[in-house]
Design a protein around this motif. Structure first.
Motif, mmCIF file in Angstrom:
data_model
loop_
_atom_site.group_PDB
_atom_site.id
_atom_site.type_symbol
_atom_site.label_atom_id
_atom_site.label_comp_id
_atom_site.label_asym_id
_atom_site.label_seq_id
_atom_site.Cartn_x
_atom_site.Cartn_y
_atom_site.Cartn_z
ATOM 1 N N ASN A 34 0.831 -1.212 0.000
ATOM 2 C CA ASN A 34 0.000 0.000 0.000
ATOM 3 C C ASN A 34 0.859 1.252 0.000
ATOM 4 O O ASN A 34 0.538 2.237 -0.683
ATOM 5 C CB ASN A 34 -0.945 0.013 1.203
ATOM 6 N N ASP A 43 -3.774 5.111 -7.240
ATOM 7 C CA ASP A 43 -5.224 5.336 -7.232
ATOM 8 C C ASP A 43 -5.640 6.386 -8.257
ATOM 9 O O ASP A 43 -6.601 6.180 -9.013
ATOM 10 C CB ASP A 43 -5.694 5.753 -5.831
ATOM 11 N N VAL A 67 -9.141 0.678 -5.051
ATOM 12 C CA VAL A 67 -9.476 -0.319 -4.027
ATOM 13 C C VAL A 67 -9.797 -1.656 -4.692
ATOM 14 O O VAL A 67 -9.372 -2.719 -4.224
ATOM 15 C CB VAL A 67 -10.667 0.163 -3.171
ATOM 16 N N TYR A 68 -10.524 -1.602 -5.809
ATOM 17 C CA TYR A 68 -10.888 -2.829 -6.518
ATOM 18 C C TYR A 68 -9.639 -3.585 -6.991
ATOM 19 O O TYR A 68 -9.522 -4.796 -6.792
ATOM 20 C CB TYR A 68 -11.787 -2.494 -7.707
ATOM 21 N N ARG A 70 -6.636 -3.343 -5.793
ATOM 22 C CA ARG A 70 -5.920 -3.840 -4.609
ATOM 23 C C ARG A 70 -6.571 -5.126 -4.096
ATOM 24 O O ARG A 70 -5.888 -6.046 -3.661
ATOM 25 C CB ARG A 70 -5.892 -2.784 -3.521
ATOM 26 N N CYS A 90 -11.160 -9.688 2.484
ATOM 27 C CA CYS A 90 -10.905 -8.267 2.738
ATOM 28 C C CYS A 90 -11.809 -7.718 3.842
ATOM 29 O O CYS A 90 -11.388 -6.859 4.610
ATOM 30 C CB CYS A 90 -11.091 -7.464 1.455
ATOM 31 N N ARG A 97 -8.654 -4.084 5.426
ATOM 32 C CA ARG A 97 -9.690 -3.063 5.238
ATOM 33 C C ARG A 97 -9.111 -1.659 5.244
ATOM 34 O O ARG A 97 -9.664 -0.767 4.632
ATOM 35 C CB ARG A 97 -10.729 -3.164 6.348
#
Length: 98
Positions: A34, A43, A67-68, A70, A90, A97
């Protein structure tokens, strides 16, 4: 026939605010991943690529593309072969999360 009254004790609160829950250190691999993706502007780049494929004001808001993707990486690294399994993994992990 009464058995009397019990002494009254203050019952502790049933709900604990999420801010008071202990934080786990998380998963070192996903934390590093991340961090690298954030540094690279992943992103914003993915949202710009996907923007032409979104319709204005049609349907409900979707998962942000960053997010998708990841979540798809979590599925790849943990050998999860279904979207339902990825979503469960997740949702189950507090560190994922974040």
């Amino acid at each position: 026939m009464s058995m009397g009254r019990r002494p009254t004790e203050q019952q502790p609160d049933l709900w604990v605010p999420t801010t008071e829950l202990p934080r786990s250190p998380g998963h070192a691999f996903y934390d590093k991943l991340n961090h690298l993706l954030d540094e690279a502007g992943f992103d914003r780049h993915v949202e710009d690529l996907c923007q032409p494929h979104y319709a204005d004001s049609v349907g409900r808001e979707s998962i942000p593309p960053g997010v998708y993707f990841r979540m798809l990486l979590v599925g790849y690294f943990e050998a999860l072969d279904s979207q339902r399994g990825i979503a469960w993994r997740c949702a189950d992990s507090l560190s994922l999360r974040r």
